[in-house]
Design a protein around this motif. Sequence first.
Motif, short mmCIF file in Angstrom:
data_model
loop_
_atom_site.label_atom_id
_atom_site.label_comp_id
_atom_site.label_asym_id
_atom_site.label_seq_id
_atom_site.Cartn_x
_atom_site.Cartn_y
_atom_site.Cartn_z
N GLU A 10 9.19 -6.15 -14.98
CA GLU A 10 8.67 -5.82 -13.66
C GLU A 10 9.79 -5.70 -12.64
N GLU B 152 -5.73 -5.61 -7.01
CA GLU B 152 -5.94 -4.53 -7.98
C GLU B 152 -7.27 -4.74 -8.69
N ARG C 212 -2.61 -7.30 -10.67
CA ARG C 212 -1.98 -7.80 -9.46
C ARG C 212 -3.02 -8.10 -8.38
N GLU C 213 -2.58 -8.83 -7.37
CA GLU C 213 -3.47 -9.18 -6.28
C GLU C 213 -3.99 -7.91 -5.60
#
Length: 421
Positions: free
Chosen positions: A270, A308, A305-306
């Motif tokens: 990432e 998503e 992810r936050e």
Amino acid sequence: MTSPASSSDREKVVSKLPAWLRQALKIRAAQHGIEIQTAVEQGISDWCSLASATANVDTSGADSFSTFLPPGQWEQFREIATDRRVSLIQGLAQSVQLWLDSNPTPDVARPDVTRRIIVCNQKGGVGKTAITAGLGEALAEDANTLHPVRVAKALTKALRASETYGDETEPDESPLDIENLPGPGLRILLVDFDPQCHLTNQLGGTPLPMNGDSLTNHMAGDPKGNLRDLIISVDEEHFGDRLHLLPACNDAFLLDVRLSAVRAREAALERALAPLETDYDVIIVDCPPSLGLSMDAAAYYGRRREGEKTGQSGALIVVQAEDSSADAYDLLTTQIDDLRGDLQVDIDYLGIVVNLYDSRRGYIATSSLQGWVDIKDPRVVGLIGDLKEQKEAVRVKQPLLSYAPKSQQAVGMRALAREVL
């Protein structure tokens, strides 16, 4: 798309349109998800409501064009065209052009967060690379061009067709539903995360040199340049610079060793790819056949992810219809589930792709396929046959969807792309 009305609800009319206008109408109607006859009906209705005819349209070379309209509309249109001293062909062309002007090409639907798809299975030889490439190609196809897509929703229908007609069936001979649809038109980055460099070689790229920069170096915290400088475009003539590749380097064989000395190593992929995300709608990672630290990093990169939505990013598992794939699947899902628990993250399964399927292999193939279908969660989202076009595309180092765009495998890849979307 909306279901077409039956001929009993409408009347067939025959006129003429130039080929360029027919094609524009066909594409635009598909982009808006409506039937051509509905678009023509709307265009004629709007044209008839105008105070006068619009600007002339070039109708040279007009050829036969037929459609179905509500009863009485064509007669009303004929009367108004006569009053305006406009030929039926010119009036119809103006009506279609009016509809095109009133319904412009829709913008490509882009995700709010770059989607990250991890194509994986620790078993080699199942065709992860072919699925990575085919999925990326299908997602990058031109939104202003129509492409044949298999739209059969039930996998049992695909299985039944394969058993009945064999795996060499061409799309126009298959009982599966084929529909011409616009490409998604997304910006795609394919990441060759496998030290064997299969994806790089298959798409005509060159593996990165061992003494240069690479994704491995960036993950290990020892970059030698900008990762963007390593990216190459794939078949710009067909994909219009929407499909890019980050080539692999053989140094990835040493990645697990180098990651062992890196802090927060599960986030290494990432950290390396995050600066590239603003350039792409979807990043697809072709994972190595491994359950080591590199796979941990790939799975973590695909986590939700936050903010998503569920199912936007995650793991796409490629298997074959045979027993050893089931064993490898269990090992992979165990690793992902352990990572979920250890790091307290959500890693979604995007589905299972049954690749290299050939019902002529008999009971083992058909019963194994049924076993995958029975899992339900994750569900089977793709069934790709073991056909010659993919092997030929690899041999000539071309993308499958530009080498054989109408092949059964290409049609299946587009169906997979729409399932994943």
